[in-house]
Enzyme design. Structure first.
Site, short mmCIF file in Angstrom:
data_model
loop_
_atom_site.label_atom_id
_atom_site.label_comp_id
_atom_site.label_asym_id
_atom_site.label_seq_id
_atom_site.Cartn_x
_atom_site.Cartn_y
_atom_site.Cartn_z
N LYS A 54 30.95 4.69 -16.46
CA LYS A 54 32.15 4.36 -17.25
C LYS A 54 31.84 3.27 -18.27
O LYS A 54 32.25 3.36 -19.43
CB LYS A 54 33.28 3.92 -16.31
CG LYS A 54 33.89 5.05 -15.51
CD LYS A 54 34.78 4.54 -14.39
CE LYS A 54 35.32 5.70 -13.56
NZ LYS A 54 36.04 5.27 -12.36
N GLN A 98 38.41 0.49 -9.19
CA GLN A 98 37.66 1.60 -8.62
C GLN A 98 38.03 1.80 -7.14
O GLN A 98 37.98 0.87 -6.34
CB GLN A 98 36.15 1.35 -8.74
CG GLN A 98 35.29 2.48 -8.23
CD GLN A 98 35.42 3.73 -9.08
OE1 GLN A 98 35.42 3.70 -10.30
NE2 GLN A 98 35.53 4.86 -8.40
N ASP A 121 44.40 4.87 -15.09
CA ASP A 121 44.23 5.88 -14.05
C ASP A 121 45.52 6.69 -13.84
O ASP A 121 45.49 7.76 -13.24
CB ASP A 121 43.84 5.21 -12.72
CG ASP A 121 42.38 5.45 -12.35
OD1 ASP A 121 41.77 6.36 -12.94
OD2 ASP A 121 41.86 4.73 -11.48
#
Length: 300
Positions: A54, A98, A121
């Protein structure tokens, strides 16, 4: 019939090119650089790989990448304090924590502490509610990637019969909502569904997201259907040698590819789209934060 392969790796590269173009224009026209902050707690090997990837792709598209790596025993209070700091940092437009988190941390509490407008997200309860009511929201990356590929392949999915296998909050439920918002007729199927093969057989679009290796065989698939395989499962591969493994999806690729009209492979299908859509969401969040037009073709 041999299915057309929907190349997620190539499509993701196209999405990243669009993101880079938008970032360049934001810099040139407005003096703004989108910023993505990724928080990693602990040393889960898979998570470390994802975070590195990422960060690399964020920088490659011209955005600012902020990585925060915390010890596995970091307290909930300290993690929430960091998120609060990022929420109030104007140079950070997207925040991603995460998952999974270490067991002593409450994932729901942590996710819902992220400012909804920075929740790239799309997991914050506010974004879930906005998506569910057809309002502007941040959309979960994997379902967004699936939708982009379906739109690209079909042009319009209006009126098509779609079956989503799996009802997770991360993929199944938001995927169904996105399909519904695009005027598909949607069924969410799961482990308790009666006559699951028969339900799937009716679908023009099948999205498999159950996390069970090769669960969906080709004889479940309607001839000419489009199959989006979200699953990423590692199974033993003795043919490669002792202790070797290989990646497979939730769909039995070889048999499904003989009847489907189009299908995503594993690997190289949905997977690459997830990070590409994370980058797209960050640009979208940046544009919204600054009252600018959203990037065309990168949102739901």
């Amino acid at each position: 019939m041999t299915a057309q392969v929907i190349d997620g790796k190539a499509f993701a590269a196209t999405v990243r090119e669009k993101v880079a173009g938008h970032v360049a224009r934001l810099k040139a026209d407005h003096g703004i650089t989108p910023g993505l902050a990724v928080v990693l707690v602990g040393e889960d090997p898979a998570s470390q790989v994802y975070v590195r990837s990422k960060g690399k792709q964020t920088v490659e598209t011209g955005m600012n990448s902020f990585e925060h790596k915390l010890e596995a025993d970091t307290s909930e209070a300290d993690l929430l304090a960091l998120i609060d700091q990022l929420n109030n940092d104007a140079s950070v437009h997207g925040i991603l924590v995460q998952l999974p988190l270490p067991g002593h941390l409450n994932e729901d509490l942590v996710i819902n502490s992220i400012a909804p407008e920075k929740d790239v997200d799309g997991f914050h309860i506010s974004n879930v509610g906005l998506l569910g009511t057809g309002q502007k929201s941040m959309v979960p990356c994997t379902p967004l990637g699936c939708l982009m590929m379906l739109r690209d392949h079909h042009g319009s999915i209006s009126g098509m019969n779609a079956v989503v296998i799996g009802r997770s909050n991360i993929v199944g439920k938001p995927m169904a909502q996105l399909l519904l918002n695009d005027s598909a007729t949607v069924t969410i199927a799961h482990s308790r569904t009666k006559d699951l093969p028969g339900v799937v057989k009716q679908a023009d679009i099948v999205v498999a997201a159950v996390g069970r290796p090769e669960m969906v065989p080709g004889d479940w698939i309607k001839e000419g259907a489009t199959v989006i395989d979200v699953g990423i499962n590692r199974i033993d591969a003795p043919e490669k040698g002792e202790g070797k493994t290989r990646l497979v999806g939730d769909v039995h690729y070889e048999s499904a590819a003989k009847v489907a009209g189009a299908i995503t492979p594993v690997p190289g299908g949905v997977g690459p789209m997830t990070i590409a859509c994370l980058l797209a969401n960050t640009v979208t969040a940046c544009c919204r934060a600054n009252g600018l037009d959203e990037p065309e073709g990168l949102t739901a």
